[in-house]
Every structure is written in structure tokens, then in C-alpha cells.
Design an enzyme around this catalytic site. Structure first.
Site, PDB file in Angstrom:
ATOM      1  N   ASN A 211     -10.051  16.857  20.158  1.00 38.75           N
ATOM      2  CA  ASN A 211      -8.838  17.597  20.522  1.00 38.75           C
ATOM      3  C   ASN A 211      -9.192  18.702  21.508  1.00 38.75           C
ATOM      4  O   ASN A 211     -10.344  18.857  21.890  1.00 38.75           O
ATOM      5  CB  ASN A 211      -8.152  18.152  19.261  1.00 38.75           C
ATOM      6  CG  ASN A 211      -9.098  19.053  18.492  1.00 38.75           C
ATOM      7  OD1 ASN A 211      -9.574  20.056  18.996  1.00 38.75           O
ATOM      8  ND2 ASN A 211      -9.405  18.664  17.254  1.00 38.75           N
ATOM      9  N   PHE A 331      -6.294  28.651   9.544  1.00 34.43           N
ATOM     10  CA  PHE A 331      -5.404  28.739  10.697  1.00 34.43           C
ATOM     11  C   PHE A 331      -4.474  27.530  10.653  1.00 34.43           C
ATOM     12  O   PHE A 331      -4.887  26.447  10.237  1.00 34.43           O
ATOM     13  CB  PHE A 331      -6.212  28.717  12.006  1.00 34.43           C
ATOM     14  CG  PHE A 331      -6.545  30.091  12.496  1.00 34.43           C
ATOM     15  CD1 PHE A 331      -7.454  30.879  11.813  1.00 34.43           C
ATOM     16  CD2 PHE A 331      -5.948  30.607  13.640  1.00 34.43           C
ATOM     17  CE1 PHE A 331      -7.753  32.156  12.249  1.00 34.43           C
ATOM     18  CE2 PHE A 331      -6.243  31.884  14.096  1.00 34.43           C
ATOM     19  CZ  PHE A 331      -7.148  32.660  13.399  1.00 34.43           C
ATOM     20  N   LYS A 345       0.803  25.110   3.605  1.00 32.44           N
ATOM     21  CA  LYS A 345      -0.661  24.925   3.741  1.00 32.44           C
ATOM     22  C   LYS A 345      -1.407  25.954   2.908  1.00 32.44           C
ATOM     23  O   LYS A 345      -2.429  25.654   2.288  1.00 32.44           O
ATOM     24  CB  LYS A 345      -1.089  25.035   5.209  1.00 32.44           C
ATOM     25  CG  LYS A 345      -0.858  23.745   5.987  1.00 32.44           C
ATOM     26  CD  LYS A 345      -1.226  23.849   7.452  1.00 32.44           C
ATOM     27  CE  LYS A 345      -0.657  22.666   8.213  1.00 32.44           C
ATOM     28  NZ  LYS A 345      -0.789  22.767   9.659  1.00 32.44           N
ATOM     29  N   LYS A 349      -3.832  24.565  -0.031  1.00 28.75           N
ATOM     30  CA  LYS A 349      -5.281  24.728   0.156  1.00 28.75           C
ATOM     31  C   LYS A 349      -5.835  25.929  -0.619  1.00 28.75           C
ATOM     32  O   LYS A 349      -6.994  26.292  -0.438  1.00 28.75           O
ATOM     33  CB  LYS A 349      -5.604  24.835   1.651  1.00 28.75           C
ATOM     34  CG  LYS A 349      -5.084  23.613   2.446  1.00 28.75           C
ATOM     35  CD  LYS A 349      -5.556  23.574   3.887  1.00 28.75           C
ATOM     36  CE  LYS A 349      -4.811  22.489   4.670  1.00 28.75           C
ATOM     37  NZ  LYS A 349      -5.569  21.929   5.781  1.00 28.75           N
TER      38      LYS A 349
HETATM   39  N1  CTP Z   1      -8.678  21.854   8.123  1.00 30.94           N
HETATM   40  C1  CTP Z   1      -9.837  21.453   7.489  1.00 30.94           C
HETATM   41  N2  CTP Z   1     -10.137  20.134   7.399  1.00 30.94           N
HETATM   42  C2  CTP Z   1      -9.296  19.188   7.881  1.00 30.94           C
HETATM   43  C3  CTP Z   1      -8.106  19.595   8.544  1.00 30.94           C
HETATM   44  C4  CTP Z   1      -7.827  20.940   8.640  1.00 30.94           C
HETATM   45  O1  CTP Z   1     -10.610  22.311   7.049  1.00 30.94           O
HETATM   46  N3  CTP Z   1      -9.606  17.929   7.781  1.00 30.94           N
HETATM   47  C5  CTP Z   1      -8.363  23.302   8.189  1.00 30.94           C
HETATM   48  C6  CTP Z   1      -8.373  23.861   9.597  1.00 30.94           C
HETATM   49  O2  CTP Z   1      -9.648  24.376   9.938  1.00 30.94           O
HETATM   50  C7  CTP Z   1      -7.332  24.976   9.511  1.00 30.94           C
HETATM   51  C8  CTP Z   1      -6.374  24.495   8.437  1.00 30.94           C
HETATM   52  O3  CTP Z   1      -7.068  23.486   7.710  1.00 30.94           O
HETATM   53  O4  CTP Z   1      -7.885  26.182   9.062  1.00 30.94           O
HETATM   54  C9  CTP Z   1      -5.073  23.925   8.944  1.00 30.94           C
HETATM   55  O5  CTP Z   1      -5.326  22.930   9.911  1.00 30.94           O
HETATM   56  P1  CTP Z   1      -4.129  22.122  10.577  1.00 30.94           P
HETATM   57  O6  CTP Z   1      -4.702  21.101  11.500  1.00 30.94           O
HETATM   58  O7  CTP Z   1      -3.107  23.090  11.102  1.00 30.94           O
HETATM   59  O8  CTP Z   1      -3.455  21.454   9.311  1.00 30.94           O
HETATM   60  P2  CTP Z   1      -3.656  20.119   8.550  1.00 30.94           P
HETATM   61  O9  CTP Z   1      -3.963  20.470   7.134  1.00 30.94           O
HETATM   62  O10 CTP Z   1      -4.606  19.217   9.251  1.00 30.94           O
HETATM   63  O11 CTP Z   1      -2.178  19.532   8.588  1.00 30.94           O
HETATM   64  P3  CTP Z   1      -1.339  18.890   9.831  1.00 30.94           P
HETATM   65  O12 CTP Z   1      -2.363  18.414  10.824  1.00 30.94           O
HETATM   66  O13 CTP Z   1      -0.579  17.825   9.180  1.00 30.94           O
HETATM   67  O14 CTP Z   1      -0.475  20.017  10.346  1.00 30.94           O
END
Ligand code: CTP
Length: 406
Positions: A211, A331, A345, A349
Site C-alpha cells: 500500500n 491508527f 476498532k 482490538k
Molecule cells: N492492524 C494490525 N494488523 C492488521 C491490520 C491492521 O495491526 N492485520 C492495525 C493497524 O496498524 C492500525 C489498526 O490496526 O493501527 C487499524 O488498521 P486499519 O487498516 O485502519 O483497520 P483494519 O482493522 O485493517 O480494518 P479495515 O481495513 O477493514 O478498515
């Protein structure tokens, strides 16, 4: 770097007689650019290397060159000492360090130093053998013990044609350490774990799924936490950024590697801030050889390739399940329903805080030097941080976290 904290500060720049004295000119320029009022004190031997006029013109202040000169600066040197917010000595010679260690007042610089009560940053620079000399090292220990911030010299080829430790660090690094010396140590004794950047999920040895994360926000938080006295570990995906000073760096590529690194450091951490943009999915079956292109089929029909993806572990959620004493922050990058998604979230979490930002808007998000976030805390507090440099966002966020640590 948080150079905004130098704005309107009174800084004394002490220049001793070493070949690196010319670098003090660039340091002076950086400090004045950051808005500091810099007053330069030169030793007699420094005058052998760089002219007083250069420092006078660039600082827009008189230069103090001796106790008995009749210019304004020399007469007022004790006044300067009491008005100083910080002192930087660059370069500091062996003779200067010895004088400082023993409380000597044998020239304008050492005399002034005895009268200051603010932080003092000392940057020794000399021949490698002089630097390694036991007497010099003993004197460095003494000034550190007395509270000076000593910036270790860099290694490389020196003006005396020897190679080793003794080079004056680059002016940007000295400026960074000056900012650190002026920063409140509200994370002293705390272990801070930060993740940053994207992850890369291999398709084959030459391709990956990833990404647009630049890592800038996570790096800014790690650098700011170190300046506040935290012992910082930064688990970072592949980014194009210089590692911040005095931080343990753990480089990872994939989400699985990041999960291992985070879980290995979790127990010992007091604060965990997960800024990384972890790829939610990875190719199920990464190939060990390069996937070759099929021959183009004749006619309008195009070949296609399907990638099967499987879910990566949610690292933050795993950390939330295992957390005991840690302050856990995440974040959330959202395109819609910022508040509802962020709160969900935080709940899912088991977080103490979530910083939510809207992606795809100006003045915020991936790749930008700026960010605009809304902080939601478990205790119900909400803080809006308007669009500002990521360094300032990092400080605003750490201000909030530091007050919540017991
Ligand atoms: N995160 C993580 N591991 C993952 C995905 C996300 O630790 N596999 C953590 C990111 O580092 C961030 C938080 O979760 O601090 C939220 O990440 P985000 O991408 O916004 O959310 P997701 O839980 O992946 O949900 P979505 O993509 O459906 O919005």
C-alpha cells in the site's frame, strides 16, 4: 524534526578551535532558520579557523571573543548566560572538555559556562587517538555526570588523515540533539514500541502486494518519543526514510514478520503505538520462481491471472488480547464514518486510544508531511488535532499518552 521548539529561544553557540569550526557556521544557519536567537562565543583558537564576521553577520548579533574585549557581547557575557535557554558547544576540543570538567574559567566560553543553568550540549571533535585517550574519556564522563548532553562524534576520514571516531556530527544531527536536550522527559523510564510503514506480501520473488504508506507518521512518533526520554523500538516495513537517532530499529517485510516482531517486544513495552498500514491479506501461495507471462492469445480475448489471498493476522488485535499493563494505541485510516469505525476498532482490538484520520483529503494521510487526526480514548475523551506537520501531530498525541501513564 521538532525544530519549532527553537522559535524565539536564546541559544549560545560556543565555537572552539578545531578544523570542524566551519561546520558551526551551518549549524548557526539552521538554528536561526528555526527561529532561534543565537549568540556566538568563540575561543581565541576558533578565530584561527573561522572569522568572527561570518558568525556576526549570520547571527545578527555581536560575537563574544574574549573576556576583555570592549564590544557589547564581551561586556554582557554573564547576562547572556542568564538569558540562555540552551548552550551548544560545537566543535568542543579536548582542551575545552578538560576545562569544563574541572570547572575552569580561563576564557570567555568557560567562564560563561559556569554561569549558565540551562541544558548544555557538547559535541567533541578531534583526532581519533585524542578522542580515545583515557584522560579525555574520563573528562567526558565527568561532564556527562554533571548533566551535559554529549553528542558522540561520528566515524570516518578525519582532517588529520586518520580514520576513526572524532568527526563532528552533521549540523542536522546536532540540531536534533539540541531539540532533544530541550524536550521535557515525560517518557523517561518507559519502553515504547512503534510500528510504521507498509508491509509487503510476496507474490513471487520480484512482485508483491502493498500500500501507499510512507512511514512518516510512525517515524515521527518514534523520534518524538525518544526525545521525551523513552527507550524506543521501531518495527518498520520497507520505507524510504532515515532511521531516527538512538532508536532500536527492527526491519520487517511482511505482516507475518511484523506480527512476530511486535509480539516478541510486547511484554517488555509500556506503550505500544501501531501506526503501520498492515496488509490485511497476503497471496495464499507465493511462488518461489518468477511467474512468467502467458503468450498473448490471438484475438480480442485477454489472458487473466487470479491471485488467491488469505487473511493476515490482525497484529493489534492479538496485542489487545495479550495486553496487561501496556497502553495500546492504534491508527484507523477511514474513507467514511470516521467516528463510528474508529470506536468500533478501539472496542474490537481492546485499545486505550485510537487516532483516526480520513484518507484521500488534503492536508492529511499517506505520503503527506501533514496529518489531521481525531483521538478517541477509552475514557471517552475526544481530541481533534487540526492539520499540522506529522512531527507536531506526534507531539500532540504523545502529550495525551504521557499524561495517562501511571
Ligand atoms: N492492524 C494490525 N494488523 C492488521 C491490520 C491492521 O495491526 N492485520 C492495525 C493497524 O496498524 C492500525 C489498526 O490496526 O493501527 C487499524 O488498521 P486499519 O487498516 O485502519 O483497520 P483494519 O482493522 O485493517 O480494518 P479495515 O481495513 O477493514 O478498515
Amino acid at each position: 524534526m521538532q525544530t519549532m521548539m527553537l522559535k524565539n529561544k536564546n541559544i549560545i553557540l560556543g565555537v572552539c578551535g578545531g578544523i570542524a569550526a566551519y561546520k558551526a557556521v551551518e549549524l548557526l544557519r539552521l538554528m536561526t532558520k528555526a527561529g532561534a536567537n543565537v549568540r556566538v562565543v568563540m575561543t581565541q583558537s576558533a578565530l584561527e579557523f573561522v572569522g568572527e564576521t561570518t558568525f556576526r553577520v549570520l547571527s545578527e548579533n555581536e560575537v563574544c571573543t574574549g573576556l576583555f574585549n570592549t564590544n557589547e557581547a564581551s561586556v554582557r557575557h554573564i547576562e547572556w548566560a542568564s538569558e540562555a535557554d540552551a548552550v551548544v558547544i560545537a566543535p568542543a576540543t579536548a582542551n575545552f572538555v578538560a576545562n569544563m570538567a574541572h570547572g575552569m574559567a580561563n576564557d570567555a566560553l568557560t567562564t560563561m559556562l559556569l554561569a549558565v543553568t540551562c541544558p548544555v550540549v557538547v559535541c567533541p571533535s578531534m583526532n581519533t587517538h585524542m578522542y580515545e585517550n583515557l584522560a579525555l574519556q574520563r573528562n567526558i564522563d565527568i561532564i556527562e555526570g554533571d548533566g551535559a548532553f554529549v553528542v558522540e562524534p561520528g566515524s570516518g576520514e578525519l582532517a588529520c588523515k586518520t580514520t576513526g571516531a572524532g568527526r563532528l556530527p552533521e549540523p542536522e544531527l546536532i540540531l536534533d540533539r539540541l531539540v532533544a536536550a530541550l524536550t521535557r522527559k515525560d517518557l523517561k523510564g518507559k519502553k515504547v514500541l512503534v510500528t510504521a510503514g507498509p508491509t509487503r506480501e510476496a507474490i513471487d520473488p520480484v512482485r508483491y502486494v502493498s500500500n501507499h504508506s510512507s512511514g512518516k507518521m510512525g517515524y515521527a512518533i518514534a523520534a518524538a518519543a525518544e526525545k521525551r526520554g523513552g527507550a524506543v523500538t521501531l518495527v518498520t516495513g520497507p520505507v524510504n526514510l532515515e532511521p531516527p537517532f538512538a532508536i532500536e530499529i527492527v526491519k520487517v517485510e511482511s505482516a507475518l514478520e511484523m506480527a512476530d516482531a511486535v509480539l516478541a517486544h510486547l511484554d517488555e513495552s509500556d506503550v505500544v503505538i501501531k501506526v503501520a498500514a498492515v496488509a490485511d491479506y497476503r497471496p495464499q501461495d507465493p511462488k518461489t520462481s518468477k511467474i512468467k507471462k502467458k503468450d498473448q492469445a490471438p484475438g480480442p480475448k485477454q489472458n487473466s491471472l487470479t491471485l488467491e489471498l488469505v487473511e493476515n493476522p490482525d497484529i493489534l488485535r492479538l496485542a489487545g488480547e495479550k495486553k496487561r499493563h501496556q497502553f495500546l494505541a492504534g491508527f484507523a485510516a477511514e474513507t467514511d464514518d470516521l467516528e463510528a469505525n474508529a470506536l468500533l476498532k478501539m472496542e474490537k482490538k481492546n485499545l486505550d486510544m485510537i487516532a483516526a484520520n480520513l484518507v484521500g483529503v488534503e492536508g492529511s494521510g499517506f505520503g503527506s508531511d501533514y496529518n489531521k487526526v481525531k483521538l478517541f480514548f477509552r475514557d471517552g475523551t475526544v481530541r481533534d488535532i487540526p492539520s499540522m506537520e506529522k512531527e507536531r501531530v506526534a507531539d500532540a498525541l504523545l502529550d495525551e499518552i504521557a499524561t495517562r501513564l501511571t
